[in-house]
Motif scaffolding. Structure first.
Motif, PDB file in Angstrom:
ATOM      1  N   LEU A  97      36.830  26.699  39.090  1.00 25.44           N
ATOM      2  CA  LEU A  97      35.960  25.533  39.259  1.00 25.44           C
ATOM      3  C   LEU A  97      35.172  25.619  40.562  1.00 25.44           C
ATOM      4  O   LEU A  97      33.973  25.337  40.596  1.00 25.44           O
ATOM      5  CB  LEU A  97      36.806  24.263  39.241  1.00 25.44           C
ATOM      6  N   ALA A  98      35.860  26.001  41.637  1.00 28.21           N
ATOM      7  CA  ALA A  98      35.187  26.107  42.928  1.00 28.21           C
ATOM      8  C   ALA A  98      34.119  27.194  42.904  1.00 28.21           C
ATOM      9  O   ALA A  98      33.044  27.035  43.498  1.00 28.21           O
ATOM     10  CB  ALA A  98      36.213  26.389  44.026  1.00 28.21           C
ATOM     11  N   ALA A  99      34.397  28.302  42.217  1.00 31.14           N
ATOM     12  CA  ALA A  99      33.413  29.389  42.148  1.00 31.14           C
ATOM     13  C   ALA A  99      32.161  28.940  41.410  1.00 31.14           C
ATOM     14  O   ALA A  99      31.031  29.234  41.830  1.00 31.14           O
ATOM     15  CB  ALA A  99      34.038  30.604  41.462  1.00 31.14           C
ATOM     16  N   ARG A 100      32.351  28.220  40.306  1.00 25.54           N
ATOM     17  CA  ARG A 100      31.181  27.738  39.562  1.00 25.54           C
ATOM     18  C   ARG A 100      30.364  26.771  40.407  1.00 25.54           C
ATOM     19  O   ARG A 100      29.125  26.836  40.439  1.00 25.54           O
ATOM     20  CB  ARG A 100      31.624  27.062  38.269  1.00 25.54           C
ATOM     21  N   ALA A 101      31.060  25.849  41.069  1.00 24.71           N
ATOM     22  CA  ALA A 101      30.345  24.898  41.911  1.00 24.71           C
ATOM     23  C   ALA A 101      29.651  25.602  43.069  1.00 24.71           C
ATOM     24  O   ALA A 101      28.533  25.238  43.446  1.00 24.71           O
ATOM     25  CB  ALA A 101      31.310  23.838  42.434  1.00 24.71           C
ATOM     26  N   ALA A 102      30.298  26.617  43.641  1.00 20.37           N
ATOM     27  CA  ALA A 102      29.710  27.325  44.788  1.00 20.37           C
ATOM     28  C   ALA A 102      28.419  28.034  44.400  1.00 20.37           C
ATOM     29  O   ALA A 102      27.438  28.011  45.152  1.00 20.37           O
ATOM     30  CB  ALA A 102      30.721  28.324  45.344  1.00 20.37           C
ATOM     31  N   VAL A 103      28.408  28.665  43.226  1.00 23.52           N
ATOM     32  CA  VAL A 103      27.185  29.341  42.774  1.00 23.52           C
ATOM     33  C   VAL A 103      26.062  28.324  42.601  1.00 23.52           C
ATOM     34  O   VAL A 103      24.915  28.548  43.010  1.00 23.52           O
ATOM     35  CB  VAL A 103      27.455  30.105  41.473  1.00 23.52           C
ATOM     36  N   CYS A 104      26.389  27.182  41.993  1.00 30.43           N
ATOM     37  CA  CYS A 104      25.372  26.148  41.807  1.00 30.43           C
ATOM     38  C   CYS A 104      24.904  25.593  43.150  1.00 30.43           C
ATOM     39  O   CYS A 104      23.709  25.312  43.331  1.00 30.43           O
ATOM     40  CB  CYS A 104      25.926  25.030  40.934  1.00 30.43           C
ATOM     41  N   ILE A 105      25.829  25.423  44.090  1.00 32.15           N
ATOM     42  CA  ILE A 105      25.453  24.923  45.408  1.00 32.15           C
ATOM     43  C   ILE A 105      24.557  25.925  46.126  1.00 32.15           C
ATOM     44  O   ILE A 105      23.568  25.559  46.769  1.00 32.15           O
ATOM     45  CB  ILE A 105      26.716  24.618  46.232  1.00 32.15           C
ATOM     46  N   HIS A 159      28.324  34.485  45.765  1.00 34.02           N
ATOM     47  CA  HIS A 159      27.655  35.738  46.133  1.00 34.02           C
ATOM     48  C   HIS A 159      28.272  36.334  47.395  1.00 34.02           C
ATOM     49  O   HIS A 159      27.573  36.722  48.342  1.00 34.02           O
ATOM     50  CB  HIS A 159      26.154  35.516  46.339  1.00 34.02           C
ATOM     51  N   ASP A 160      29.620  36.368  47.420  1.00 32.56           N
ATOM     52  CA  ASP A 160      30.372  36.929  48.542  1.00 32.56           C
ATOM     53  C   ASP A 160      30.162  36.179  49.843  1.00 32.56           C
ATOM     54  O   ASP A 160      30.365  36.724  50.928  1.00 32.56           O
ATOM     55  CB  ASP A 160      30.021  38.407  48.747  1.00 32.56           C
ATOM     56  N   THR A 161      29.761  34.915  49.769  1.00 31.02           N
ATOM     57  CA  THR A 161      29.551  34.115  50.968  1.00 31.02           C
ATOM     58  C   THR A 161      30.262  32.779  50.805  1.00 31.02           C
ATOM     59  O   THR A 161      30.129  32.116  49.775  1.00 31.02           O
ATOM     60  CB  THR A 161      28.050  33.872  51.229  1.00 31.02           C
ATOM     61  N   VAL A 162      31.042  32.395  51.822  1.00 37.58           N
ATOM     62  CA  VAL A 162      31.704  31.092  51.807  1.00 37.58           C
ATOM     63  C   VAL A 162      30.696  30.039  52.238  1.00 37.58           C
ATOM     64  O   VAL A 162      30.111  30.131  53.316  1.00 37.58           O
ATOM     65  CB  VAL A 162      32.915  31.087  52.753  1.00 37.58           C
ATOM     66  N   VAL A 163      30.501  29.038  51.384  1.00 41.10           N
ATOM     67  CA  VAL A 163      29.529  27.988  51.679  1.00 41.10           C
ATOM     68  C   VAL A 163      30.198  26.667  52.013  1.00 41.10           C
ATOM     69  O   VAL A 163      29.534  25.733  52.475  1.00 41.10           O
ATOM     70  CB  VAL A 163      28.557  27.792  50.500  1.00 41.10           C
ATOM     71  N   GLY A 164      31.508  26.547  51.778  1.00 42.05           N
ATOM     72  CA  GLY A 164      32.188  25.292  52.071  1.00 42.05           C
ATOM     73  C   GLY A 164      33.630  25.327  51.604  1.00 42.05           C
ATOM     74  O   GLY A 164      34.212  26.397  51.371  1.00 42.05           O
ATOM     75  N   LEU A 165      34.202  24.138  51.440  1.00 43.90           N
ATOM     76  CA  LEU A 165      35.620  24.024  51.117  1.00 43.90           C
ATOM     77  C   LEU A 165      35.820  22.838  50.182  1.00 43.90           C
ATOM     78  O   LEU A 165      35.235  21.774  50.372  1.00 43.90           O
ATOM     79  CB  LEU A 165      36.436  23.811  52.396  1.00 43.90           C
ATOM     80  N   PRO A 184      40.282  44.684  51.695  1.00 43.37           N
ATOM     81  CA  PRO A 184      39.371  44.913  50.579  1.00 43.37           C
ATOM     82  C   PRO A 184      39.296  43.690  49.683  1.00 43.37           C
ATOM     83  O   PRO A 184      40.242  42.944  49.530  1.00 43.37           O
ATOM     84  CB  PRO A 184      40.024  46.095  49.841  1.00 43.37           C
ATOM     85  N   GLY A 185      38.128  43.502  49.084  1.00 45.69           N
ATOM     86  CA  GLY A 185      37.951  42.447  48.098  1.00 45.69           C
ATOM     87  C   GLY A 185      37.848  41.059  48.673  1.00 45.69           C
ATOM     88  O   GLY A 185      37.925  40.072  47.955  1.00 45.69           O
ATOM     89  N   VAL A 186      37.684  40.939  50.001  1.00 42.29           N
ATOM     90  CA  VAL A 186      37.583  39.624  50.610  1.00 42.29           C
ATOM     91  C   VAL A 186      36.112  39.263  50.723  1.00 42.29           C
ATOM     92  O   VAL A 186      35.317  40.059  51.209  1.00 42.29           O
ATOM     93  CB  VAL A 186      38.234  39.620  52.005  1.00 42.29           C
ATOM     94  N   PRO A 187      35.694  38.071  50.269  1.00 43.49           N
ATOM     95  CA  PRO A 187      34.287  37.713  50.315  1.00 43.49           C
ATOM     96  C   PRO A 187      33.761  37.635  51.732  1.00 43.49           C
ATOM     97  O   PRO A 187      34.499  37.461  52.702  1.00 43.49           O
ATOM     98  CB  PRO A 187      34.248  36.326  49.645  1.00 43.49           C
ATOM     99  N   THR A 188      32.444  37.745  51.861  1.00 43.30           N
ATOM    100  CA  THR A 188      31.771  37.647  53.136  1.00 43.30           C
ATOM    101  C   THR A 188      31.802  36.208  53.629  1.00 43.30           C
ATOM    102  O   THR A 188      31.660  35.280  52.859  1.00 43.30           O
ATOM    103  CB  THR A 188      30.310  38.102  52.985  1.00 43.30           C
ATOM    104  N   LEU A 189      31.976  36.028  54.912  1.00 43.33           N
ATOM    105  CA  LEU A 189      32.092  34.706  55.487  1.00 43.33           C
ATOM    106  C   LEU A 189      30.986  34.483  56.503  1.00 43.33           C
ATOM    107  O   LEU A 189      30.544  35.412  57.182  1.00 43.33           O
ATOM    108  CB  LEU A 189      33.457  34.547  56.176  1.00 43.33           C
ATOM    109  N   PRO A 190      30.507  33.219  56.643  1.00 50.50           N
ATOM    110  CA  PRO A 190      29.496  32.944  57.646  1.00 50.50           C
ATOM    111  C   PRO A 190      30.037  33.154  59.055  1.00 50.50           C
ATOM    112  O   PRO A 190      31.209  32.978  59.324  1.00 50.50           O
ATOM    113  CB  PRO A 190      29.160  31.469  57.395  1.00 50.50           C
TER     114      PRO A 190
END
Length: 855
Positions: free
Chosen positions: A447-455, A418-424, A326-332
């Motif tokens: 910091l990574a979450a903020r950057a991920a949303v912007c990305i 948005h529950d999706t991993v876009v990078g590392l 539970p609570g794990v984000p969606t991954l590509p």
């Protein structure tokens, strides 16, 4: 011989206030007869009697009370017999108050020059001695019982005395520290700082407070912090005799302050991240902004990897699947197990260490070949990067595992939006820096979450931007437009990735009679909706142009089209109420006739065209009109004659207007750029764009230039024929005579036949004189005028009809034909390709076409 320094020290005079003065030591002597024969000045001060008062007197009678005199005489006798004596003797305190004091007397037997017995008496005020004892006891209590480390330094900066607390910390007994220096306790750098502070305090007398010194106690590797306070110590006379130092262990306070500073730093870092990350809608720029915030404020190395599919705009990739838990984000990817094999591209890397590589694995767990910015790579399945991507959870990697590794701590953080991993993202600190802790992990995740949303937002914007750009470019004229009597050059510069696609467009439309329509327009607004509206308006312009309407009529019809774009199905009143759905556009529409070199122009709220001639460069005075979509106002048109070699320039506002410069400055700059002598029209376009401060990227730029060449006189054949039957034959003769002069013998038969058909129709169905004109340019065009306004209509003849097949024959043999209205009638025309040119029509009819024509 003793040296001068020894001599000076030997005969040095202590200033007033020495220790002897402080304890009030006095002296006097007794002669062989037991009477006072010498009396010192200090004795006078102590007892209050002058030498005149006591010399020659019995000391017992002079100083002691009557009840003690008997014992006093006995003691004096013993002293004169050669015995030493020490004791307490009461005396009267000077001042006449009757008060008594107690003196401690030390009597030493002496002999005179004649060998007679005498005595020297040393007198000390007992009260002064008691004060000294009390002060020493108090000093010992403070020095010895203090919970803080206490040192007393000599003037040569060696330790004169250390207390028990200091010895407890640094080992040994307090006495063993005597004679040492600060270099015996501290590292060289810190010892030098401490020595300098001691010397400055000793020389200036200024106290040193809260000097922070770091080091470690003997036998301990724990890093400690001490707060040192220094002050100069003086003798009773005020002479500096050393420096006292008090040390307090402030390690806990330092740790608490560092913890608080870390919290403040992290809050400031997050605040800075909110302001600096996401200022651009570009993926790579957003990744670099993350590194600009974190290096060196948060870490020493950092890198960002994004999925290659995301960067390539591949929206058809597999939809994410949710891992277990539970609570794990969606991954590509179809499954979590395929994640490590997904290719990533390193989009940004930063380092705060000058001799460290700016790319590649950091150390230890990341061992392998260097990964440069822009390279595509994959993380091995068991690597921390792959595990972080698979689980969507950060991982902390301690150390590199090898002596040569620079990194001691690394945070590997997935970029989740948005529950999706876009990078590392990877953050590393080198040896010598503080390793990452739990609080740092939380900050890195934020910091990574903020950057991920912007990305992710940038990815979505890039997708829409690219689609709009593809749509926009697909609607622009392909290749280099060509037109009869015009040399054309054009440029289109879309806004950069930081701005949305605009609605600028231009078009070059071939019209009958080798005429050309030049169009430049701009849909107000940005984004995909503006690009779609631009496409609809461009299509409408082309459709209206094929009807061969006048420029004012084209804009009037286009205005109706624009008013219907917002809500094609709604009533006009409803559309007017919802201004958000109203599409407004500006447009300039010009039709050029190369035979007459006249240009008819109409404007709908657009930038006025600019014309350069031998007489200079100026804006054409064309009534501006209202923008398309407003409605209610008619459009006006003007006709201007363009001299040979004139340069007509149409453009959008992005070329001459920006936020930093007013429109007038831009128009003046364009006028000056066009006035420069540049031979090639393509070079003129480049020169204009290079000269003007276009602030490109703020808005789209469309630029369309046409240099007037006109059709040569010998490329036009024009005849007027009377309205009579023999004019058909005359028209055939004129055409047959003209074509060989142009070298078009191969078109004689087809041209003669089609000219005969059109002139015959003009005689049968038209009015007034008949005018025939042949135009030679890239194709051969034949035009036939008459005064009748009725447009000919192509129809299919029945088998029994004797006529009605002329226009069908024209359509079969020509590459194109049509009709248009004129101010005094109509014109019917056809066009033939020149020999050797590709064409849509054919000069010969097949058997099937003849059968179809005649049933």
């Amino acid at each position: 011989m003793p040296d001068a320094s020894w001599h000076d020290a030997l005969w040095h005079s202590s200033p007033p206030g020495s220790i002897y003065d402080y304890i009030k030591v006095a002296s006097f002597s007794l002669g062989p007869d037991g009477l006072i024969d010498q009396w010192s000045a200090r004795a006078e001060e102590l007892v209050g009697l002058t030498a005149a008062d006591v010399l020659g007197r019995d000391p017992v009678e002079a100083f002691m009370p009557p009840e003690l005199r008997a014992d006093g005489h006995r003691k004096v006798a013993e002293i004169l017999d050669g015995q030493e004596w020490t004791g307490l003797v009461p005396f009267r305190i000077p001042g006449g108050t009757g008060a008594r004091g107690v003196a401690e007397i030390y009597v030493m037997p002496t002999r005179t020059g004649t060998a007679e017995r005498a005595a020297l008496c040393i007198v000390v005020d007992v009260r002064a001695l008691r004060r000294i004892e009390s002060d020493l006891a108090a000093s010992q209590a403070i020095f010895g019982q203090s919970p803080f480390g206490f040192l007393l330094f000599n003037t040569d900066l060696t330790v004169q005395r250390a207390n028990r607390r200091f010895a407890t910390v640094f080992g040994g007994t307090a006495e063993e520290h005597r004679g040492r220096t600060v270099h015996d306790y501290l590292a060289p750098h810190e010892a030098d700082r401490m020595t300098e502070a001691l010397r400055r305090c000793l020389e200036t007398g200024e106290a040193v407070t809260d000097l922070e010194i770091t080091g470690a106690a003997p036998g301990s590797r724990e890093h400690r912090h001490w707060s040192i306070n220094l002050y100069r110590v003086h003798s009773g006379s005020g002479r500096p005799i050393g420096v006292a130092g008090l040390g307090t262990d402030v390690t806990r306070r330092h740790l608490a302050a560092r913890e608080a500073a870390g919290v403040r730093r992290n809050l400031a870092l997050l605040n800075e991240a909110g302001a600096r990350i996401g200022t651009s809608l570009d993926l790579e720029t957003t990744a670099r902004e993350l590194l600009d915030v974190t290096v060196p404020g948060f870490c020493d190395f950092a890198s960002v990897d994004l999925y290659q599919a995301l960067l390539a705009g591949d929206d058809d990739r597999d939809r994410p699947a949710r891992p277990q838990g539970p609570g794990v984000p969606t991954l590509p990817g179809r499954s979590a197990g395929r994640l490590p094999s997904a290719p990533l591209r390193r989009v940004a890397c930063a380092s705060a260490v000058s001799d460290a590589p700016l790319s590649g694995p950091l150390s230890g767990p990341f061992s392998g070949p260097l990964i440069g910015v822009g390279e595509i790579h994959r993380y091995p399945a068991a690597s921390p990067g792959a595990l972080a991507l698979r689980t969507a959870r950060p991982r902390l990697v301690e150390g590199g595992g090898r002596p040569e590794d620079m990194v001691q701590s690394t945070l590997v953080v997935p970029l989740v939006a948005h529950d999706t991993v876009v990078g590392l993202a990877q953050f590393s600190r080198t040896k010598g820096s503080e390793p990452f802790g739990e609080r740092d992990r939380a900050v890195a995740v934020e910091l990574a979450a903020r950057a991920a949303v912007c990305i992710d937002n940038a990815r979505l914007y890039r997708r829409e931007h690219e689609r709009a750009l593809i749509l926009q470019r697909s609607l622009l004229p392909p290749g280099d437009p060509e037109a009869a009597g015009l040399d054309i050059a054009c440029r289109y510069l879309p806004g950069n990735a930081a701005t949305e696609v605009g609605g600028d467009w231009f078009d070059v439309i071939e019209l009958p009679g080798h005429r050309t329509a030049l169009v430049v327009g701009d849909v107000m607004g940005r984004g995909l909706r503006a690009a779609v509206a631009m496409g609809e308006l461009r299509t409408a312009v082309r459709t209206l142009a094929l009807l061969d309407l006048e420029p004012a009529e084209v804009l009037a019809a286009l205005d109706e089209v624009a008013r219907g774009l917002g809500d094609p199905g709604g009533p006009p009143r409803a559309r007017e109420a919802d201004l958000s759905e109203v599409y407004l556009a500006t447009c300039v529409y010009a039709v050029y006739d190369p035979v007459t070199r006249r240009c008819t122009i109409a404007n709908a709220g657009h930038m006025p065209p600019m014309l350069r001639t031998d007489g200079g460069t100026a804006l054409l005075e064309v009534p501006p009109g209202m923008p398309l979509g407003v409605g209610g106002e008619p459009f006006e048109e003007v006709e201007v004659e363009l001299p040979e070699g004139a340069l007509l320039t149409l453009y959008t506002d992005g070329l001459v207007e920006s936020r930093d410069h007013p429109l007038e400055d831009g128009l003046s700059g364009l006028r000056a750029a066009l006035a420069d002598p540049v031979p090639s029209l393509e070079d003129v376009c480049d020169h204009v764009l290079a000269t003007l401060d276009t602030r490109h990227g703020e808005d789209d730029i469309a630029l369309l230039m046409a240099r007037v060449q006109g059709l040569p006189r010998d490329a036009v054949a024009d005849w007027t024929l009377p309205r009579e039957a023999r004019s058909v034959g005359r028209a055939r003769e004129l055409a047959r005579a003209q074509l060989p002069e142009w070298g078009l013998e191969g078109l004689l038969d087809t041209t003669e036949l089609l000219v005969s058909e059109l002139v015959t129709n003009a005689l049968r169905y038209g009015d007034g004189e008949i005018r025939v004109r042949l135009l030679l340019d890239r194709t051969l065009v034949c035009e036939v005028w008459d005064a009748n306004l009725v447009q000919p209509r192509r129809r299919r003849a029945r088998d029994t009809d004797e006529g009605g097949r002329g226009l069908q024959l024209v359509g079969l043999l020509s590459s194109g034909w049509g009709t248009r209205r004129t101010p005094r009638g109509k014109t019917v025309w056809f066009e033939l390709p020149l020999p050797g040119e590709a064409a849509g029509g054919t000069a010969e009819l097949s058997a099937e076409q003849l059968l179809d024509l005649y049933g």
